[in-house]
Design a protein around this motif. Structure first.
Motif, mmCIF file in Angstrom:
data_model
loop_
_atom_site.group_PDB
_atom_site.id
_atom_site.type_symbol
_atom_site.label_atom_id
_atom_site.label_comp_id
_atom_site.label_asym_id
_atom_site.label_seq_id
_atom_site.Cartn_x
_atom_site.Cartn_y
_atom_site.Cartn_z
ATOM 1 N N TYR A 120 0.870 -1.153 0.073
ATOM 2 C CA TYR A 120 0.289 0.021 -0.060
ATOM 3 C C TYR A 120 0.800 1.271 0.019
ATOM 4 O O TYR A 120 0.372 2.162 -0.770
ATOM 5 C CB TYR A 120 -0.913 0.081 1.073
ATOM 6 C CG TYR A 120 -1.979 -1.222 1.222
ATOM 7 C CD1 TYR A 120 -3.094 -0.991 0.238
ATOM 8 C CD2 TYR A 120 -1.943 -2.300 1.981
ATOM 9 C CE1 TYR A 120 -3.949 -2.039 0.303
ATOM 10 C CE2 TYR A 120 -2.856 -3.190 1.869
ATOM 11 C CZ TYR A 120 -3.762 -3.043 0.939
ATOM 12 O OH TYR A 120 -4.687 -4.044 1.069
ATOM 13 N N ILE A 121 1.840 1.184 0.465
ATOM 14 C CA ILE A 121 2.671 2.511 0.875
ATOM 15 C C ILE A 121 4.162 2.353 0.295
ATOM 16 O O ILE A 121 5.016 3.397 0.358
ATOM 17 C CB ILE A 121 2.929 2.899 2.295
ATOM 18 C CG1 ILE A 121 3.365 1.975 3.226
ATOM 19 C CG2 ILE A 121 1.551 3.217 2.913
ATOM 20 C CD1 ILE A 121 4.069 2.374 4.545
ATOM 21 N N GLY A 122 4.466 1.203 -0.175
ATOM 22 C CA GLY A 122 5.805 1.240 -0.885
ATOM 23 C C GLY A 122 6.080 2.108 -2.215
ATOM 24 O O GLY A 122 5.242 2.686 -2.745
ATOM 25 N N TRP A 164 6.754 7.829 -3.324
ATOM 26 C CA TRP A 164 6.141 9.017 -2.900
ATOM 27 C C TRP A 164 4.758 8.665 -2.220
ATOM 28 O O TRP A 164 4.341 9.551 -1.779
ATOM 29 C CB TRP A 164 5.871 9.731 -4.265
ATOM 30 C CG TRP A 164 7.161 10.411 -4.917
ATOM 31 C CD1 TRP A 164 7.730 10.089 -6.222
ATOM 32 C CD2 TRP A 164 8.161 11.432 -4.362
ATOM 33 N NE1 TRP A 164 8.769 10.677 -6.303
ATOM 34 C CE2 TRP A 164 9.016 11.678 -5.424
ATOM 35 C CE3 TRP A 164 7.972 11.967 -3.252
ATOM 36 C CZ2 TRP A 164 10.008 12.462 -5.189
ATOM 37 C CZ3 TRP A 164 9.075 13.117 -3.097
ATOM 38 C CH2 TRP A 164 10.242 13.299 -4.017
ATOM 39 N N LYS A 165 4.502 7.443 -2.282
ATOM 40 C CA LYS A 165 3.023 7.104 -1.438
ATOM 41 C C LYS A 165 3.139 7.868 -0.196
ATOM 42 O O LYS A 165 2.042 8.298 0.227
ATOM 43 C CB LYS A 165 2.603 5.805 -1.882
ATOM 44 C CG LYS A 165 2.384 5.496 -3.150
ATOM 45 C CD LYS A 165 1.858 3.934 -3.229
ATOM 46 C CE LYS A 165 1.196 3.477 -4.631
ATOM 47 N NZ LYS A 165 1.073 2.128 -4.769
ATOM 48 N N ALA A 166 3.953 7.275 0.630
ATOM 49 C CA ALA A 166 4.036 7.731 1.910
ATOM 50 C C ALA A 166 4.078 9.185 2.191
ATOM 51 O O ALA A 166 3.117 9.747 2.847
ATOM 52 C CB ALA A 166 5.137 7.162 2.753
ATOM 53 N N GLU A 198 2.350 21.700 -2.708
ATOM 54 C CA GLU A 198 2.870 21.414 -1.563
ATOM 55 C C GLU A 198 4.166 19.991 -2.172
ATOM 56 O O GLU A 198 5.247 19.785 -1.021
ATOM 57 C CB GLU A 198 2.239 20.501 -0.587
ATOM 58 C CG GLU A 198 1.169 21.276 0.262
ATOM 59 C CD GLU A 198 0.382 20.814 1.039
ATOM 60 O OE1 GLU A 198 0.386 19.567 1.563
ATOM 61 O OE2 GLU A 198 -0.572 21.488 1.588
ATOM 62 N N LEU A 199 4.091 19.809 -3.193
ATOM 63 C CA LEU A 199 5.221 18.576 -3.699
ATOM 64 C C LEU A 199 5.625 19.048 -4.998
ATOM 65 O O LEU A 199 5.716 18.414 -5.940
ATOM 66 C CB LEU A 199 4.322 17.304 -3.720
ATOM 67 C CG LEU A 199 3.560 16.797 -2.519
ATOM 68 C CD1 LEU A 199 2.898 15.465 -2.899
ATOM 69 C CD2 LEU A 199 4.692 16.326 -1.608
ATOM 70 N N PRO A 200 6.503 20.346 -5.002
ATOM 71 C CA PRO A 200 7.212 20.879 -6.357
ATOM 72 C C PRO A 200 8.008 19.573 -6.745
ATOM 73 O O PRO A 200 8.452 19.891 -7.962
ATOM 74 C CB PRO A 200 7.601 22.085 -5.850
ATOM 75 C CG PRO A 200 7.902 22.068 -4.332
ATOM 76 C CD PRO A 200 6.750 21.127 -3.894
ATOM 77 N N MET A 201 8.478 18.998 -5.898
ATOM 78 C CA MET A 201 9.721 17.995 -6.660
ATOM 79 C C MET A 201 9.254 17.099 -7.159
ATOM 80 O O MET A 201 10.119 15.867 -7.735
ATOM 81 C CB MET A 201 10.587 17.913 -5.244
ATOM 82 C CG MET A 201 10.149 16.811 -4.228
ATOM 83 S SD MET A 201 8.526 17.425 -3.465
ATOM 84 C CE MET A 201 9.301 17.988 -1.907
ATOM 85 N N VAL A 202 7.906 16.561 -6.941
ATOM 86 C CA VAL A 202 7.400 15.318 -7.679
ATOM 87 C C VAL A 202 6.535 15.946 -9.053
ATOM 88 O O VAL A 202 6.043 16.874 -8.948
ATOM 89 C CB VAL A 202 6.385 14.833 -6.932
ATOM 90 C CG1 VAL A 202 5.686 13.540 -7.218
ATOM 91 C CG2 VAL A 202 6.833 14.844 -5.446
ATOM 92 N N GLN A 206 0.345 8.077 -8.679
ATOM 93 C CA GLN A 206 0.257 7.545 -7.368
ATOM 94 C C GLN A 206 -1.054 7.717 -6.672
ATOM 95 O O GLN A 206 -1.569 6.701 -5.959
ATOM 96 C CB GLN A 206 1.225 8.490 -6.555
ATOM 97 C CG GLN A 206 2.770 7.955 -6.993
ATOM 98 C CD GLN A 206 3.132 6.544 -6.804
ATOM 99 O OE1 GLN A 206 3.616 6.110 -5.665
ATOM 100 N NE2 GLN A 206 3.283 5.886 -7.837
ATOM 101 N N LEU A 207 -1.765 8.770 -6.961
ATOM 102 C CA LEU A 207 -3.219 8.951 -6.712
ATOM 103 C C LEU A 207 -4.284 7.925 -6.848
ATOM 104 O O LEU A 207 -4.904 7.574 -6.294
ATOM 105 C CB LEU A 207 -3.527 10.628 -6.856
ATOM 106 C CG LEU A 207 -2.969 11.872 -6.013
ATOM 107 C CD1 LEU A 207 -3.183 12.870 -6.677
ATOM 108 C CD2 LEU A 207 -3.412 11.650 -4.727
#
Length: 101
Positions: free
Chosen positions: A3-5, A8-10, A28-32, A40-41
């Motif tokens: 689920y969280i592997g 970026w998921k966590a 909030e996540l400019p590096m992604v 991921q969503l």
């Protein structure tokens, strides 16, 4: 880990402890990359950890994401991981102080 592997998921989940619009999450996540966040969503939604709500009342469309009840069971774990990461960064002299999550 199913689920969280992944990278970026966590991170995305901890940002969704409070309901957010897609654009808020992007800021909030400019590096992604946008593509990575979208993928991921989608996976997190398919796994039942988040819900996606589309507001179609007026253009432009607005999309909210929030943790499901199942997703909320991860909050203590996510907070512990984030705290450990921040403390480790301070210990390794990567940052000067720890900010609480």
């Amino acid at each position: 880990m199913k689920y969280i592997g992944g990278k970026w998921k966590a991170v995305i989940l901890i940002h969704l402890i409070e309901k957010k619009r897609y654009n808020e999450l992007r800021k909030e996540l400019p590096m992604v990359t946008e593509r990575t966040i979208s993928l991921q969503l989608k996976e997190l939604e398919e796994d039942g950890l988040i819900t996606r709500t589309v507001h179609t009342s007026k253009p432009p469309l607005k999309v909210d994401y929030e943790l499901t009840e199942f997703g909320k069971t991860l909050i203590p774990l996510l907070q512990s991981i984030a705290q450990w990461g921040k403390e480790t960064a301070v210990k390794d002299n990567r940052v000067s102080k720890v900010v609480e999550v």
